[in-house]
Design an enzyme around this catalytic site. Structure first.
Site, PDB file in Angstrom:
ATOM      1  N   PHE A  86       0.824  -1.215   0.000  1.00  0.00           N
ATOM      2  CA  PHE A  86       0.000   0.000   0.000  1.00  0.00           C
ATOM      3  C   PHE A  86       0.855   1.260   0.000  1.00  0.00           C
ATOM      4  O   PHE A  86       0.505   2.262   0.619  1.00  0.00           O
ATOM      5  CB  PHE A  86      -0.990  -0.008   1.176  1.00  0.00           C
ATOM      6  N   ILE A 118       2.241  -8.133  -4.267  1.00  0.00           N
ATOM      7  CA  ILE A 118       1.970  -7.687  -2.895  1.00  0.00           C
ATOM      8  C   ILE A 118       0.538  -8.035  -2.473  1.00  0.00           C
ATOM      9  O   ILE A 118       0.014  -7.488  -1.516  1.00  0.00           O
ATOM     10  CB  ILE A 118       2.229  -6.172  -2.760  1.00  0.00           C
ATOM     11  N   ALA A 170       0.459  -4.513 -13.222  1.00  0.00           N
ATOM     12  CA  ALA A 170      -0.127  -5.505 -14.126  1.00  0.00           C
ATOM     13  C   ALA A 170       0.026  -5.063 -15.584  1.00  0.00           C
ATOM     14  O   ALA A 170       0.420  -5.856 -16.442  1.00  0.00           O
ATOM     15  CB  ALA A 170      -1.604  -5.709 -13.787  1.00  0.00           C
ATOM     16  N   LEU A 189      -7.774  -8.858 -16.485  1.00  0.00           N
ATOM     17  CA  LEU A 189      -6.836  -9.958 -16.691  1.00  0.00           C
ATOM     18  C   LEU A 189      -7.254 -11.193 -15.905  1.00  0.00           C
ATOM     19  O   LEU A 189      -6.973 -12.321 -16.311  1.00  0.00           O
ATOM     20  CB  LEU A 189      -5.421  -9.526 -16.299  1.00  0.00           C
ATOM     21  N   GLN A 245      -9.397  -6.691  -5.910  1.00  0.00           N
ATOM     22  CA  GLN A 245      -8.740  -5.382  -5.829  1.00  0.00           C
ATOM     23  C   GLN A 245      -9.771  -4.277  -5.603  1.00  0.00           C
ATOM     24  O   GLN A 245      -9.559  -3.365  -4.824  1.00  0.00           O
ATOM     25  CB  GLN A 245      -7.969  -5.100  -7.122  1.00  0.00           C
ATOM     26  N   LYS A 274      -5.479  -1.357 -17.679  1.00  0.00           N
ATOM     27  CA  LYS A 274      -5.057  -0.234 -16.828  1.00  0.00           C
ATOM     28  C   LYS A 274      -4.968  -0.709 -15.381  1.00  0.00           C
ATOM     29  O   LYS A 274      -5.256  -1.854 -15.065  1.00  0.00           O
ATOM     30  CB  LYS A 274      -6.070   0.909 -16.948  1.00  0.00           C
ATOM     31  N   GLU A 278      -5.912   0.937  -7.014  1.00  0.00           N
ATOM     32  CA  GLU A 278      -6.152   2.181  -6.302  1.00  0.00           C
ATOM     33  C   GLU A 278      -7.510   2.801  -6.633  1.00  0.00           C
ATOM     34  O   GLU A 278      -8.110   3.480  -5.806  1.00  0.00           O
ATOM     35  CB  GLU A 278      -5.027   3.164  -6.630  1.00  0.00           C
TER      36      GLU A 278
END
Lengths: 167, 328, 729
Positions: C244, C470, C514, C616, C624, C687, C691
């Site tokens: 993060f 992560i 990614a 993906l 996410q 993209k 976040e």
């Protein structure tokens, strides 16, 4: 002075300051149990002692003479994962994976606690049989922080595993 | 942690003897003491493990009450059939505190002795009269968000952080304490914790070598029992303000109102004037508001925690409205 | 062999869509998942290394001044203590993300409370921690005037400023105007794995197991800190327990462990305590953000102002970029965007998940809600009305723009009622119930990256890069990109990450991982495909790779005939980064309950609809988004770093008092992924995701609180005290 971890017996450490957590991670190399805060504030170190979930960081190893401890390594393995471990995998109940062993140890105990009708802060009736509602799971899993924010999937995983185990 | 001598007490007298000298501390669940030892807020020379002493029982008393052993875990207490049935405010308070993992280890005696969460108490390089008498108070002119509004002193504005003891104060429970030899004494929970005054290092009335052996609850009183905890998260957070309430109605009138408050003082706060004010009256928004006036007549904020004064008022109103079935 | 692609043009071929394996985008479980759920995944501090010493950092108990001496004799006399490492190369702060050079060193010069100054090394952790707590320092303190960013001078960041037209005049003459200031408090990353390292030194080469996000930069930062050649340093971060942003740059433990290992010729482990993580890593700056809007009677903006103040330590170039999406999100020909930085002596401010938009977007979206109310326009409609067709200041085109679709799809799925937005419409007992929404936006970045792909003689593939995972899903999405391109099921693709022995990836940060390493893998795979086709004697354009066979005939293994194909792919963004404005877009919808007595707020429903290019892996992408939504709840309701006004130290320096959301804070959440291929974002049309999910969400919750109970809370987090204070009687 000995302690049993995942059915194997070990000598307890000489230094009484060693927490059960550090004993597991450093003395006997069971690093599946995680240190996130070392102060009972995150739940990453959750293990089962005598079937009860506790924060292994907030207890001294020497106080567990004769006790039986189960860690994530004793709950299941890569070749033989437990229903909860499989459900966490399927429902993506984790991201970075660091809180995950603690979550799964907690969830393992949670299912027993509900089966025993132990009430929680989310229970409307202290004396009634407990249903495995989302809110019950959320309250009971609130002692295990997940900073990646996998809670929605963790709840889904626990429900799915409970369903599978009941079937 | 500093090095210490670890001893396992075989008998209660043994534990008392070992903890009597300065630097002796008893440990049971350890969830608070070890936390503070790691920070070197607590630095015992001798740690006396009392966790295996036979004090975990929960039993009926002759007068119809209940005795909870000092080593009964918070979980064991909260799930005990009689606690759930006869003392729901206690079960609720315990369940509102900490987490299942912590409650499985935390004990009755240890929870009564839980030390403050004051940020300055837990940071050893900051001034704190409780931790290091005479060093000053970092909170009074610092960040006092979680601090007390009642019964403070110019030396300390820390709060007692627990939930269980707030319910015990509402229930008017009694703490049993064993001292040297066969001597035991009984102290009402309402008198067990101290106000900071000029001795802020004293959390409670325990003397060196004294060990809590149990807590007794009086015979059940019934009524509507509520534990209301206001906190910043929905779980796993200390109370900003909490209210333990045992309220009974006789027709239109309030016939019992035993109230205790958490998060507002150095001890579970019990003000007998509230019961006097409420009992015999018809519940109403005005009555509750006046109760809050009484509760808070000496309240003082320290900037960051000023909000606790209106919050305590509003929470009290909500609890009383709920308990008496009053629409406000 | 290295194949390179510098992307100057959008790639509209959507090559991944033309492949036949059918694994790309599929919701497959993480390939490293079993290791994580069974506890066998090895994190930095967990490598079993014989004779490993334990180090604990000594910290300064003051904010500014100089440590003149440490009583090392007393420390060395303590049980178990082996050494006290005092070295001017020890770092005083963590490096900022992509710094690529040593952070501030000379640790005896102290600039914030809790700064590491030295390291105690002992045989056991208990002895090291005990000694560090008792270290006696001699120091000279310099008085600091104020630790409050509002009390000190601030510098305007000219490079990010926009001044166009006359905002003040536009506001004065507008049908509807807004002028409001919103405050947000600082945040901590609070990754569950504390920063920790084990360093091993063999007299010439250094190996460090560390918890870091960007090894490709960290290796340079570490080598530079130690004055060591980079080729003598190896960093390993195979599993990272959350980052993060807090692990973007090399942290103090890494350098301290390295210096100790080099000095003592023994392996040394340094793991920060949780309190040290709070005190010494990175905070997200607090912010004060003023919004000035000018709108016509329909709510269309003619003036847009966003002026903000954030803070950092002296010498730090990082300034929480809260204006980042305000730059292009909404219309307004009269524009004023200015960011200023106050220099204060709180610990280093740096990247925390979604730096900038994480607090800039919620604040903007609260101000937009105020405008919607004033103009009497459905908040969803107001946003749609104000979407510009090109960058409102520099006129550049958008690479792809899915805000309107996200708003419409989200509103539909949530059951949004934009017609009657007056507060206090619904009550259930003590609880007011309301709804709110906000736009989401997060700029998209890609970075240079290399990935090695080996098609082995047995027909399986190996993928290697020093990129980290992560928790985002990098292991899995790389297996999917390579599997799709080479016609292999993901269990035939072995992905190895987090080791600087591998080619340099992009690092994990800024949501660019990614798209960047995915593109590098894509480039490598194209080269592997060409090589295999050449061996088989066919044209790549005529080849179909599926299930380990070429055109349904020979297996790869047969074609390779005992050889292997080894290609490194290098991707680099070219003109596309200059020619287009690329961003993820989305919309949040929230339902809350607010207690009318206590001001407690519970989020009962939350939905996010996001467009972030190609998906993906549907499962990890959704996770996410859920993670971002969870952070939105924390930013909205519970998270605030508190600083002592006297010495600037973090007072709530643990996980009991810094409130990250718990399981019970997070309701069931719905995620909608808006179908998109962004050709100018990357050659795989993907993209960033990680976040976007928190860039605006707290605003939706704030607007829902207002709708529920009429409390317009202008300081985040909206803790019970703030809600009560803002609540009408």
């Amino acid at each position: 002075m000995t302690i049993t971890v995942n059915d194997k017996q070990y000598d307890l450490p000489d230094d009484p300051r060693v927490s059960l957590l550090d004993f597991l991670r450093r003395d006997i190399g069971l690093t599946g149990t995680k240190k996130g805060c070392d102060h009972g504030q995150c739940g990453a170190c959750t293990v089962l002692v005598g079937g009860m979930r506790i924060n292994s960081c907030l207890t001294l190893a020497v106080m567990h003479d004769g006790d039986s401890v189960q860690t994530i390594e004793g709950i299941g393995t890569e070749t033989d994962p437990s229903p909860l471990q499989r459900a966490f995998l399927e429902h993506d109940g984790y991201q970075c994976g660091y809180c995950t062993p603690g979550q799964i140890c907690s969830a393992t105990a949670l299912l027993d606690e509900i089966a025993n009708n132990w009430p929680s802060d989310a229970s409307d009736d202290l004396e009634a049989a407990i249903d495995l509602t989302d809110e019950e799971i959320r309250e009971r899993m609130s002692g295990n922080l997940c900073r990646c924010g996998a809670y929605v999937n963790i709840v889904a995983a626990i429900k799915a595993a409970a369903k599978e185990m009941a079937a | 942690m500093r090095p210490f001598d670890y001893q396992r007490a075989e008998r209660l007298e043994h534990a008392s003897q070992l903890t009597r000298p300065e630097g002796g501390r008893s440990i049971a669940g350890g969830t608070n003491l070890l936390d503070l030892m790691k920070l070197q807020v607590e630095t015992p020379d001798t740690l006396v493990d009392i966790s295996r002493l036979p004090m975990a029982g929960i039993e009926d008393t002759d007068d119809g009450g209940l005795r909870i052993g000092a080593l009964a875990s918070n979980t064991a207490t909260a799930v005990h059939p009689r606690v759930k049935a006869d003392y729901p405010v206690l079960a609720r308070a315990i369940l509102a505190g900490a987490t299942q993992q912590l409650r499985n280890k935390a004990t009755t005696g240890g929870n009564l002795c839980q030390r403050t969460r004051c940020y300055y108490f837990t940071q050893i390089n900051q001034p704190c009269n409780k931790r290091e008498p005479g060093s000053g108070c970092g909170a009074i002119d610092g960040i006092a968000r979680i601090h007390a509004i009642l019964g403070t002193s110019d030396q300390c504005i820390a709060t007692y952080p627990g939930d269980m003891a707030v319910a015990l104060a509402a229930l008017d429970a009694t703490v049993e304490i064993a001292g040297e030899g066969e001597r035991t004494r009984r102290v009402p929970v309402r008198d067990f914790h101290c106000l900071p005054g000029d001795t802020p290092w004293r959390d409670n009335v325990l003397e060196d070598g004294e060990i809590i052996t149990g807590v007794t609850l009086p015979a059940p009183v019934g009524g509507t029992q509520i534990y209301r905890k206001v906190r910043e998260r929905s779980s796993y957070a200390f109370a900003l303000v909490s209210v333990a309430a045992i309220v009974e109605m006789d027709g239109d009138l309030i016939s019992r109102a035993d109230l205790a408050f958490g998060g507002v003082a150095h001890k579970p706060w019990h003000d007998p004037r509230l019961s006097d004010h409420l009992v015999g009256s018809v519940p109403s928004a005005e009555l509750f508001d006046k109760a809050a006036d009484i509760l808070l007549d000496t309240a003082q904020g320290y900037g960051e925690n000023d909000f606790k004064i209106p919050l305590a008022r509003r929470t009290l109103s909500a609890v009383l409205a709920h308990a008496t079935g009053t629409k406000i | 062999m290295t194949a390179k692609l510098k992307q100057d043009e959008p790639d509209t071929r959507n090559i991944l869509d033309t492949m036949k394996q059918g694994v790309i985008g599929k919701p497959i479980p993480r390939v490293e998942g079993l290791a994580k759920v069974t506890g066998t995944a090895t994190y930095a501090a967990e490598y079993k290394i014989d004779g490993c010493l334990e180090g604990v950092m000594i910290q300064a108990p003051f904010a500014k001044g100089t440590v003149t001496a440490i009583d090392t004799d007393a420390l060395l006399a303590m049980p178990g203590v082996v050494a006290v490492i005092e070295d001017p190369r020890q770092t005083a702060r963590a490096a900022q993300g992509t710094a690529n050079e040593a952070p501030v060193q000379e640790p005896m010069t102290v600039t914030y409370y809790g700064q590491p100054v030295a390291l105690v090394v002992a045989e056991t952790f208990e002895d090291a921690r005990n000694a560090a707590a008792q270290a006696k320092l001699t120091y000279d303190i310099e008085q600091v005037g104020s630790f409050d960013p509002q009390d000190v001078e601030a510098e305007v960041q000219e490079d990010s400023a926009t001044r166009q037209g006359d905002l003040a005049h536009a506001v004065k003459t507008a049908a509807h105007a807004i002028d409001t200031t919103i405050h947000t408090e600082g945040h901590a990353s609070a990754a569950m794995e504390p920063h920790g390292s084990i360093a091993e030194w063999d007299g010439r080469n250094l190996t460090v197991y560390a918890s870091l996000q960007m090894l490709n930069y960290n290796i340079t930062e570490l080598a530079d800190s130690l004055d060591l050649e980079e080729d003598r340093v190896r960093l390993v971060s195979r599993y990272v327990g959350g980052g993060f942003g807090s692990k973007l740059g090399v942290s103090e433990d890494v350098v301290a462990a390295s210096l100790a290992a080099m000095q003592l010729n023994r392996p040394v482990r340094v793991v920060m305590t949780r309190q040290q993580v709070f005190q010494t890593v990175m905070r997200r700056s607090e912010s004060a953000q003023r919004f000035r809007f000018a709108a016509d009677s329909e709510g269309t903006l003619s003036g847009f102002g966003h002026e903000a103040r954030v803070s950092n330590l002296p010498q730090e170039s990082f300034a929480e970029p809260v204006l980042q999406s305000s730059d292009f999100l909404y219309k307004g020909e009269n524009r004023l965007l200015e960011l200023e930085v106050a220099r204060i002596h709180r610990m280093t401010a740096g990247s925390v998940r979604a730096p900038g938009e994480a607090i800039g977007m919620p604040a903007l979206e609260i101000a937009m809600d105020m405008l919607a109310e004033k103009a009497g326009v459905d908040p969803v409609e107001l946003r749609i009305r104000n979407i510009p067709d090109k960058h409102p200041a520099n006129g550049k085109p958008f690479s792809s723009h899915k805000l309107e679709e996200a708003l419409r799809q989200g509103a539909e799925a949530f059951g949004w009622d934009g017609a009657n937005r007056a507060p206090r419409q619904t009550r259930d007992g003590e609880w007011w119930i309301g709804t709110g929404m906000a736009s989401a936006a997060r700029v998209h970045n890609v970075s240079k990256a290399q990935v090695r792909v080996v098609l082995a003689a047995d027909g399986t593939a190996r993928v290697e890069t020093d990129m980290t995972d992560i928790g985002t899903g990098t292991y899995t999405i790389l297996a999917q990109v390579v599997g799709e391109m080479l016609g292999l099921e993901t269990d035939k693709v072995l992905v190895s990450l987090g080791d600087t022995a591998f080619p340099r990836g992009s690092g994990s940060g800024g949501s660019w991982g990614a798209a960047s390493v995915g593109s590098a893998a894509f480039v490598a795979c194209n080269a592997v495909r060409d090589a295999l086709c050449e061996k088989a004697g066919i044209n790549t354009d005529d080849a179909e790779f599926k299930d380990g066979r070429l055109n349904g005939g020979k297996t790869f293994s047969d074609i390779l005939d005992g050889t292997e194909i080894d290609r490194t792919g290098e991707y680099e963004p070219g003109d596309i980064s200059e020619d287009y404005v690329a961003s993820g877009f989305g919309a949040f919808f929230a339902e809350v309950r607010v207690n009318r007595f206590t001001g407690e707020t519970r989020v009962t429903r939350m939905l996010g609809a996001f467009g972030f290019g190609r998906v993906l892996n549907e499962k990890t992408a959704r996770s996410q988004c859920l993670g971002g939504i969870t952070w939105s709840i924390g930013a909205a309701l519970t998270e605030a770093l508190l600083f002592d006004p006297k010495d600037g130290h973090v007072v709530n320096q643990d996980l009991a008092e810094y409130h990250v959301p718990v399981c019970r804070d997070v309701p069931d959440c719905e995620v909608i992924m808006v179908d998109e291929r962004d050709p100018a974002a990357s050659p795989i049309q993907a993209k960033g995701i990680g976040e976007l999910g928190m860039c605006g969400g707290a605003g939706a919750i704030a607007n829902a609180i207002y709708n529920a109970c009429g409390a317009r809370v202008l300081t985040l987090p909206m803790t019970p005290d703030r809600v009560i204070a803002a609540m009408p009687d």
